[in-house]
Design a protein around this motif. Structure first.
Motif, mmCIF file in Angstrom:
data_model
loop_
_atom_site.group_PDB
_atom_site.id
_atom_site.type_symbol
_atom_site.label_atom_id
_atom_site.label_comp_id
_atom_site.label_asym_id
_atom_site.label_seq_id
_atom_site.Cartn_x
_atom_site.Cartn_y
_atom_site.Cartn_z
ATOM 1 N N THR A 196 0.827 -1.205 0.000
ATOM 2 C CA THR A 196 0.000 0.000 0.000
ATOM 3 C C THR A 196 0.862 1.256 0.000
ATOM 4 O O THR A 196 1.813 1.369 0.775
ATOM 5 N N PHE A 197 0.498 2.208 -0.862
ATOM 6 C CA PHE A 197 1.221 3.474 -0.982
ATOM 7 C C PHE A 197 0.351 4.593 -0.427
ATOM 8 O O PHE A 197 -0.855 4.642 -0.681
ATOM 9 N N ILE A 198 0.983 5.503 0.318
ATOM 10 C CA ILE A 198 0.273 6.570 1.016
ATOM 11 C C ILE A 198 0.861 7.909 0.598
ATOM 12 O O ILE A 198 2.065 8.146 0.762
ATOM 13 N N SER A 199 0.017 8.789 0.057
ATOM 14 C CA SER A 199 0.486 10.116 -0.337
ATOM 15 C C SER A 199 -0.425 11.163 0.311
ATOM 16 O O SER A 199 -1.558 11.384 -0.133
ATOM 17 N N PRO A 200 0.040 11.807 1.383
ATOM 18 C CA PRO A 200 -0.794 12.794 2.074
ATOM 19 C C PRO A 200 -0.769 14.150 1.374
ATOM 20 O O PRO A 200 0.195 14.493 0.687
ATOM 21 N N ALA A 201 -1.823 14.911 1.569
ATOM 22 C CA ALA A 201 -1.812 16.311 1.139
ATOM 23 C C ALA A 201 -0.744 17.059 1.931
ATOM 24 O O ALA A 201 -0.333 16.630 3.020
ATOM 25 N N GLN A 205 4.134 2.164 2.261
ATOM 26 C CA GLN A 205 5.193 3.107 1.907
ATOM 27 C C GLN A 205 4.578 4.495 1.771
ATOM 28 O O GLN A 205 3.619 4.679 1.000
ATOM 29 N N VAL A 206 5.085 5.437 2.541
ATOM 30 C CA VAL A 206 4.671 6.837 2.413
ATOM 31 C C VAL A 206 5.543 7.464 1.335
ATOM 32 O O VAL A 206 6.776 7.352 1.377
ATOM 33 N N CYS A 207 4.921 8.103 0.356
ATOM 34 C CA CYS A 207 5.695 8.576 -0.794
ATOM 35 C C CYS A 207 4.994 9.740 -1.483
ATOM 36 O O CYS A 207 3.853 10.075 -1.170
ATOM 37 N N LEU A 232 4.184 7.001 -6.019
ATOM 38 C CA LEU A 232 2.939 6.251 -5.867
ATOM 39 C C LEU A 232 2.469 5.706 -7.208
ATOM 40 O O LEU A 232 2.054 4.551 -7.312
ATOM 41 N N ALA A 233 2.530 6.524 -8.246
ATOM 42 C CA ALA A 233 2.075 6.086 -9.566
ATOM 43 C C ALA A 233 2.900 4.905 -10.067
ATOM 44 O O ALA A 233 2.363 3.912 -10.584
#
Length: 263
Positions: free
Chosen positions: A133-138, A160-162, A167-168
């Motif tokens: 799972t990939f996580i991209s926060p504002a 993974q925070v990215c 993420l793409a």
């Protein structure tokens, strides 16, 4: 932690089911899931009675600390307009798994809202707590919120925070890639049948072989080519097969396959 999953389709259902399994292992979660039809809710409730199920999105959101939007992309704006009315999302953690609806798009759909917005891409293995799972926060999401979301999604596999670019790319390898791996397993099955195995037996062998290959790489830390060398005898069967794969353009085909989704 009270979580509401808006949408009980393939992805929303996988997340909800995975979290229930984590609850059964001791995770302190309270999960509500919504759907458009009672039939959908009845199906998921039958095997996962721990879930709270409702057709009322607004009620589900009002009672949640974390809201997960798991609807088709073309439905996102309509559903967000519904659940965000009367400030229901203000102050909440709002996770969207709607494909290609990015944080900036979500902010545009939530003018004036104080929701903490994160764009997340899991895969269907979340149901079995084996997602990548990939996580991209504002940009304005606090670090503590990101950690909270990371801990929550870590119950469903690796995270993974990215940034969005990573993420793409990661989604092509993991979200779409899970289908490509399944296609390879199916190809092995077909080959096994041609060699004289029954399909069910060929599937079992192919799946365990894939599991074993992953275990070798994870436990040893070896680069794939170094691990391949361990089973490739000069003049042996393995190198003949590997060379046939390369003669057929396997590596190039996989790279082109991954790049195709980025166009």
């Amino acid at each position: 932690m009270r979580i509401s999953v808006i949408g009980a389709g393939n992805m929303g259902g996988a997340l909800a089911k995975g979290w229930v399994k984590a609850m059964r292992d001791g995770a302190d979660l309270d999960i509500t899931v919504t759907a458009r039809t009672q039939q959908s809710l009845d199906r998921i409730k039958a095997d996962f009675p721990e879930l709270h199920c409702t057709l009322d999105n607004k009620t589900a959101v009002a009672e949640a600390e974390i809201v997960v939007l798991a609807v088709k992309p073309w439905m996102a704006k309509t559903v967000i307009d519904e659940i965000a009315s009367e400030g229901r999302l203000d102050g909440k953690i709002f996770i969207s798994v709607a494909a290609n609806i990015l944080p900036e798009d979500l902010k545009a759909m939530l003018p004036g809202s104080t929701a903490q917005i994160l764009y997340v891409m899991p895969n269907i293995a979340a149901e079995y707590c084996q997602s990548m799972t990939f996580i991209s926060p504002a940009d304005d999401v606090p670090a503590e919120t990101v950690k909270t979301v990371e801990r929550l999604l870590s119950l469903l596999g690796k995270t993974q925070v990215c940034d969005l670019k990573t993420l793409a790319a990661g989604n092509m390898l993991a979200g779409c890639g899970i289908a490509y791996v399944m296609r390879f397993i199916h190809a092995m099955m077909q080959g096994g049948v041609e060699l004289g195995l029954y399909p069910a037996n060929a599937q079992q062998i192919a799946q365990q072989t894939m599991t074993g290959a992953v275990a070798v790489l994870q436990e040893s830390g070896l680069h794939p080519e170094a691990a391949i060398d361990k089973v490739t005898t000069p003049g042996g069967l393995t190198i003949r097969g590997l060379n046939e794969l390369e003669h057929s353009g396997m590596t190039s085909a996989v790279i082109r396959c991954l790049k195709a989704g980025m166009k």
